[in-house]
Design an enzyme around this catalytic site. Sequence first.
Site, PDB file in Angstrom:
ATOM      1  N   LYS A 100      -7.300   1.660   9.516  1.00 25.56           N
ATOM      2  CA  LYS A 100      -6.940   2.289   8.194  1.00 25.56           C
ATOM      3  C   LYS A 100      -8.121   2.379   7.607  1.00 25.56           C
ATOM      4  CE  LYS A 100      -2.073   1.065   8.723  1.00 25.56           C
ATOM      5  NZ  LYS A 100      -1.286  -0.082   8.520  1.00 25.56           N
TER       6      LYS A 100
ATOM      7  N   GLN B  37       0.606  -4.796   4.972  1.00 26.59           N
ATOM      8  CA  GLN B  37       0.781  -4.843   6.450  1.00 26.59           C
ATOM      9  C   GLN B  37       1.881  -5.602   6.868  1.00 26.59           C
ATOM     10  OE1 GLN B  37      -1.292  -2.820   8.460  1.00 26.59           O
ATOM     11  NE2 GLN B  37       0.181  -3.293  10.133  1.00 26.59           N
TER      12      GLN B  37
ATOM     13  N   ASP C 201       3.191   3.913   1.920  1.00 26.81           N
ATOM     14  CA  ASP C 201       3.942   3.667   3.339  1.00 26.81           C
ATOM     15  C   ASP C 201       5.500   4.472   3.267  1.00 26.81           C
ATOM     16  OD1 ASP C 201       2.795   2.871   5.362  1.00 26.81           O
ATOM     17  OD2 ASP C 201       3.385   0.653   4.901  1.00 26.81           O
TER      18      ASP C 201
END
Length: 285
Positions: free
Chosen positions: A54, A98, A121
């Site tokens: 990422k 995460q 997200d």
Amino acid sequence: MSARLIKGPEVAAKIRQGIVDELKGLTAKTGKVPGLAVIIVGENPASQTYVRNKERTSKKLGFHSEVHRLPENVTQEELLEMVNRLNMDDDIHGILVQLPLPKHIEEEPVIHAILPEKDVDGFHPVNVGNLLIGAESYIPCTPHGVIKMLEHIDYDLKGKNATVVGRSNIVGKPVAILLLERHATVTVCHSRTQNLAEVCRRADLLVVAVGRPEMIKGDWIKPGAVVIDVGINPVDGKLVGDVEFETASKVAGYISPVPGGVGPMTITMLMVNTLQSFKKKYKLV
Ligand code: NDP
């Protein structure tokens, strides 16, 4: 093999180039770049790899990228403090925590603490709710990637029988909602579904997100169907999907391979969501 491949890296590269091109004009107007902050807790090797990818992709596209690495024994309060700090940071447009988090931390309050407008997200209940009612929201990255792959092959979903195998909050359910919104007739299967092979055989489009190596066999697939395999399973040092590629590719019309399918789409759609947040902040949409 008779199926045509839907190549994730190709679709992703096209979208990423679009981001780079668009960003030039946006940065000229604002003097700013999109900022993505990733928080990672502990040393989970798979999570470390995802986070590195990422970071690398953000930088490649010209974004500002921050990775906050917190020790395994961080407290819930310390983690929430970090999220709040990033919520207030004007140079950060997207925040991602995460997952999975260590067992002593409750995931839900952490996800809920992210401002919905920075939840790139798409996991915050406000974004999930908006997705469900068809309002503007951040679409979760993997499901969004699946839709982009279908658009890439000009697949018209209207009236098609679409079957989604898997009903997780991050893949199966949002994929089903997105397909429904695009006028497919959607069936969602899970571990209690009876006669799964038969249900799959009726599908014009089969999206599989189960996490079981090569569970879907070629003779479960309707000839000519489009098959999107979301599964990523490490087997004997290699990655395989949830679909048995060898047999399925002989029957399907289109199929996404593993690796080389959905995988690269997920990070790309994270960048798309971060760019969207940046544009909203500077009223460029
Ligand atoms: P989850 O474990 O959260 O969900 C799996 C789903 O599959 C559940 O709904 C479960 O049913 C269903 N399932 C399990 N066994 C069966 C079975 N025998 N028959 C029918 N359904 C079954 O997984 P995720 O959705 O998070 O991930 C699925 C796969 O996708 C994994 O391989 C993961 O690595 C991959 N993935 C890939 C991404 C990418 O970027 N390409 C991103 C995210 C995930 P039930 O609800 O009844 O338990």
